[in-house]
Write an enzyme that holds these catalytic residues in place. Structure first.
Site, short mmCIF file in Angstrom:
data_model
loop_
_atom_site.label_atom_id
_atom_site.label_comp_id
_atom_site.label_asym_id
_atom_site.label_seq_id
_atom_site.Cartn_x
_atom_site.Cartn_y
_atom_site.Cartn_z
N GLY A 514 -1.34 4.96 2.87
CA GLY A 514 -1.55 3.78 2.05
C GLY A 514 -1.97 2.59 2.88
O GLY A 514 -2.09 2.67 4.10
N GLY A 516 -1.70 -1.99 2.57
CA GLY A 516 -1.38 -3.22 1.84
C GLY A 516 -1.93 -4.42 2.57
O GLY A 516 -2.79 -4.30 3.45
N GLY A 517 -1.43 -5.62 2.21
CA GLY A 517 -1.91 -6.83 2.86
C GLY A 517 -1.58 -6.87 4.33
O GLY A 517 -2.27 -7.50 5.12
N PHE A 518 -0.48 -6.22 4.72
CA PHE A 518 -0.07 -6.20 6.13
C PHE A 518 -1.00 -5.31 6.95
O PHE A 518 -1.40 -5.65 8.06
CB PHE A 518 1.38 -5.67 6.21
CG PHE A 518 1.99 -5.73 7.58
CD1 PHE A 518 2.77 -6.82 7.96
CD2 PHE A 518 1.80 -4.71 8.50
CE1 PHE A 518 3.34 -6.88 9.22
CE2 PHE A 518 2.37 -4.76 9.75
CZ PHE A 518 3.14 -5.86 10.11
N GLY A 519 -1.38 -4.17 6.40
CA GLY A 519 -2.23 -3.22 7.10
C GLY A 519 -1.96 -1.80 6.65
O GLY A 519 -1.28 -1.57 5.65
N PRO A 520 -2.47 -0.81 7.37
CA PRO A 520 -2.30 0.58 6.97
C PRO A 520 -0.89 1.08 7.20
O PRO A 520 -0.16 0.58 8.06
CB PRO A 520 -3.31 1.33 7.87
CG PRO A 520 -3.45 0.45 9.07
CD PRO A 520 -3.30 -0.96 8.58
N VAL A 521 -0.50 2.09 6.42
CA VAL A 521 0.80 2.73 6.55
C VAL A 521 0.57 4.21 6.82
O VAL A 521 -0.22 4.86 6.14
CB VAL A 521 1.65 2.55 5.28
CG1 VAL A 521 3.03 3.19 5.46
CG2 VAL A 521 1.80 1.07 4.94
N LYS A 535 4.28 1.11 9.52
CA LYS A 535 3.49 0.01 8.96
C LYS A 535 2.88 -0.77 10.12
O LYS A 535 3.59 -1.42 10.89
CB LYS A 535 4.40 -0.87 8.12
CG LYS A 535 3.73 -1.91 7.26
CD LYS A 535 4.79 -2.57 6.40
CE LYS A 535 4.19 -3.66 5.52
NZ LYS A 535 5.24 -4.31 4.71
N ASP A 632 7.18 -11.35 -4.12
CA ASP A 632 6.03 -10.46 -4.34
C ASP A 632 6.48 -9.14 -4.98
O ASP A 632 6.06 -8.06 -4.57
CB ASP A 632 5.31 -10.18 -3.01
CG ASP A 632 3.89 -9.65 -3.23
OD1 ASP A 632 3.35 -9.83 -4.33
OD2 ASP A 632 3.34 -9.04 -2.30
#
Length: 818
Positions: A514, A516-521, A535, A632
């Protein structure tokens, strides 16, 4: 002797009449008529044919459309891709209520168009048009307004006339999906989609991994193709407005053309050659080796004419020199000198390039280039700008707020202006388009002043002791403020980068689960066999060290069965990594909004998720050592373990508070549209009631299976909250429930959940219950207070958060999808 035969003219006209009647009926199916396996209908011009077929070596039977006049049996559309008929008993029919159906043996419905309408039997007709479109329409209306059409549901072929893109009113997308194999038309690994997160661009995906990108529309074509490749045989249309975003091509000559996404992931623009009687590839979406997404990493430029193909933009240098030298360019480049974010910054022009990834960019179709530069200069997060349209000298403005990724050289008229520190610009001079004159950026007196201030600041920083984990990050991030205490990290295990790389197979794409805004997981397996979720802060992330630190501080001390567990962290040079327990079933969103997987969430599971999430939020607000406002909460941030237990994740935007001080105000609004409370979005005020609002939205989405932002209804323009409120007032709340829950739901629990959700989304924060009240209301049978009108907070009536104009006046940032 009398002649028993009719006169020749009468006999002749009778035959002609019968032939004409038969041919006229060949292209339509009327209500309650059927097409059996072995029968077909043919378009008026005999260009296309529809019927049952078996692909390749398969014996399964599918209903499809193929070319008849040319390239016989070249299939361009398939109805029942996932549900073949296993014998020749199948029939295609138009039901009396306006539905196209494929019926198998025993009367089983194999496939349905799901287009039920109230139309009298005699007026319904399904017709195959000569452009390859199968339309279901009411004979009393026009074919321009069909009840249903195959062009809205393309398979692996894009034919002239198909709108490739997204309907912003209904949320419906038209995109291509590959076959699983030449013998199986089921949905395969690859898809071509119009991405609308930012300025629209076409992206190819392999499952959830982006593999190539055509780039944004520049007025002449998509910037991933050279603009000097003319095609005299078709015209191209690109439309972007409040209702829809789409790309469409139409034939203007006699040469037939189509775009096909092959089962092995090739996007081919093909045309039919009469001379050779075969399809020829006119353009290949991959173009060349530089077609691979982000081959050269952030601020890298790819050129198929150079060896090696990757180089850094002028003013930038390889981020990881050792890897760069051995042809691993994925780390990309970094500025040779940090941006000054002020009068010292300027812009260098790159000519003839494919524009960078435009996801989460900002654009204005009328802003001239001079104002575009000023807008970028005024925003410290803006990394570059360009014209939207390159025709007639250029027009429109496109701004980037992240690292510039996936840039390549092309022989085009497209220019890109990249932000650089003033010291990297020749002669320290830039052109001021507003004044029309050249200005010296750093006069000597101003330079001395700045150096004096810097020396003072650096002296203070030098005296500030660094805490554990700060040293590497301080040196590698340059301008990041890492001098804040990090004692919360002391309680967490520290993982080495080597151990994390080994667990994830060196961050292999196949391990990516996956982003998200933080980066890839990534999924990983430690040496002791424990499964973990890794993460990793992305180089293109809008988040950074502050969000990383914030997530660690907020989550390190949390211990609750409905909060995801943080196992440790890693800080190494430019790398910032968080290690979590692995959630086998990913996020709630991956089930809730997926048509195929949503049926796996019956009502008992959904009610269990609602209650577990409520208890997790209550723990954050009231029972944890650090009382926390999440800010969030949404379906994508509710993870599901192997037993489908919900666990709240992603604390990068969370705020902690002490005692009764459970509210605050900010000038920087961050979060996700559709979940944000009105007082937070409009005035920047957030509190525990902001989380309560988000929870209410989440419950309505769990019950309905629909996203608040993408909800639409034919009878009104309310969002999901407004629709639920409307049904509640009419005592029809049960109608909100998604169809897949009809057989498993407990009516009293559903109605109570909707009622509680409406209490949570009331317009005024003081009217909303606390999470303690919510938890008690969900599990008790006591009477509930009537809800007041919810916040009808939609994109249409929400404040326009302009990332440019709002910077100076309101200091509000973009709401970004995470």
């Amino acid at each position: 002797m009398e002649d028993d035969h009719p006169p020749m003219p009468l006999f002749f006209f009778t035959i002609v009449f019968l032939l004409l009647s038969d041919s006229a009926a060949l292209n339509t199916i009327s209500a309650n008529q059927t097409i059996k396996d072995g029968e077909t209908i043919v378009s008026d011009g005999e260009m296309f044919e529809l019927g049952f077929f078996s692909p390749g070596r398969s014996k399964n039977r599918y209903v499809g459309i193929w070319y008849k006049k040319i390239s016989v049996q070249t299939v361009v559309w398939v109805a029942n891709r996932e549900t073949p008929v296993t014998d020749t008993s199948g029939v295609l029919k138009v039901s009396s209520n306006g539905n196209l159906l494929i019926i198998g043996s025993g009367g089983t419905v194999i496939w349905s168009s799901n287009s039920t309408v109230s139309v009298r039997n005699g007026y319904l007709v399904a017709q195959l048009l000569d452009n390859g479109n199968l339309v279901l329409w009411d004979e009393r209306s026009t074919k321009e307004n069909p009840i249903w059409q195959s062009f809205d549901y393309p398979s692996d072929n894009l034919l002239p006339g198909i709108k490739f893109g997204k309907d912003l009113v209904t949320g419906h997308e038209r995109y291509l999906t590959s076959w699983k194999s030449p013998d199986d038309p089921a949905v395969g690994l690859y898809s071509d989609r119009m991405d609308t997160d930012g300025y629209p661009q076409i992206i190819q995906w392999r499952d959830q991994v982006m593999i190539s990108r055509l780039g944004p529309w520049n007025g002449l074509g998509f910037s991933g193709f050279p603009a000097d490749i003319p095609n005299p045989f078709y015209s191209v249309e690109f439309v972007i407005n409040k209702k829809e975003i789409y790309h469409k091509f139409e034939l203007i000559g006699t040469v037939l053309q189509r775009v096909v996404l092959t089962w092995d992931g090739k996007s081919l623009h093909m045309h039919w050659l009469e001379r050779t009687q075969e399809w020829e590839v006119y353009q290949d979406g991959a173009v060349d080796g530089c077609g691979r997404y982000a081959l050269c990493g952030p601020y890298g430029v790819c050129s198929s004419l150079k060896h090696p193909p990757c180089s850094c933009m002028e003013g930038f240098e390889p981020r990881f020199l050792k890897q760069w030298k051995v042809s691993d360019w994925s780390g990309g480049c970094q500025p040779k000198k940090p941006f000054d974010c002020g009068i010292g910054d300027g812009f260098r022009k790159l000519s003839g390039v494919k524009l960078p990834d435009t996801r989460q960019s900002w654009y204005n179709v009328s802003m001239p280039l001079g104002e575009c530069e000023l807008a970028c200069r005024r925003n410290c997060d803006c990394t570059g700008y360009a014209n939207l349209d390159i025709r007639k000298g250029g027009s429109g403005c496109l701004l980037w707020f992240h690292e510039l990724v996936d840039v390549r050289e092309y022989e085009t008229n497209q220019d890109l202006y990249v932000r650089l520190a003033g010291s990297e610009l020749k002669d320290y001079m830039v052109y001021n388009r507003r004044q029309g004159v050249l200005m010296i950026v750093l006069p000597m007196s101003l330079t001395l002043l700045i150096f004096s201030v810097l020396a003072y600041v650096l002296g203070i920083i030098k005296k500030t002791p660094l805490k554990k984990g700060q040293g590497n990050r301080e040196s590698s991030l340059g301008k990041k403020n890492t001098s804040v205490p990090m004692e919360d990290l002391d309680e967490l295990p520290v993982f080495s980068l080597d151990k994390i790389a080994a667990a994830t197979d060196n961050f292999s794409v196949s391990n990516k689960i996956g982003e998200g805004g933080f980066g890839p997981v990534y999924k990983g397996v430690l040496e002791d066999g424990r499964e973990i979720a890794v993460k990793r802060l992305s180089e293109t992330s809008q988040q950074g060290f502050d969000e990383f630190k914030n997530e660690v501080i907020c989550i390190a001390k949390l211990q609750h069965r409905n909060i995801v567990k943080l196992l440790g962290y890693c800080i190494h040079e430019n790398e910032m990594i968080l290690i979590y327990e692995y959630m086998a079933n990913k996020s709630l969103a991956s089930y809730l909004f997926d048509e195929g997987r949503s049926s796996m969430l019956d009502w008992p599971r959904r009610f269990h998720i609602i209650n577990g999430t409520a208890r997790g939020i209550l723990y954050l607000h009231q029972d944890s050592r650090l009382q926390i406002i999440h800010r969030d909460l949404k379906a994508a941030n509710i993870l599901l373990d192997g037993d489908m237990n919900p666990k709240i994740s992603d604390f990068g935007l969370a705020r902690k508070f002490v005692g009764n001080d459970a509210s605050d105000k900010t000038k920087k609004v961050v979060g996700t549209y559709g979940y944000i409370s009105p007082e937070y979005a409009v005035h920047g005020r957030f509190s525990i009631k902001s989380d309560v609002f988000s929870f209410g939205v989440l419950v309505l989405e769990i019950v309905s299976g629909m996203k608040n932002r993408e909800f639409s209804h034919e009878d009104h323009r309310d969002n999901l909250l407004g629709h639920a409120w409307r049904l509640y007032k009419e005592d029809k709340s049960i109608e909100l429930i998604t169809e897949s829950l009809r057989t498993s739901c407990v009516i009293s629990e559903v109605v109570r959940s909707i009622h509680v959700a409406l209490l949570c989304v009331q317009h005024h924060a003081e009217d909303r219950p606390t999470m303690l009240s919510v938890v008690l209301m969900l599990v008790s049978d006591s009477a509930l207070p009537p809800p007041k009108q919810p916040a009808f907070f939609t994109e249409e009536n929400s404040p326009k958060l302009d990332p440019v104009s709002s910077l100076d006046e309101y200091m509000i940032t973009l709401l970004y999808a995470r």
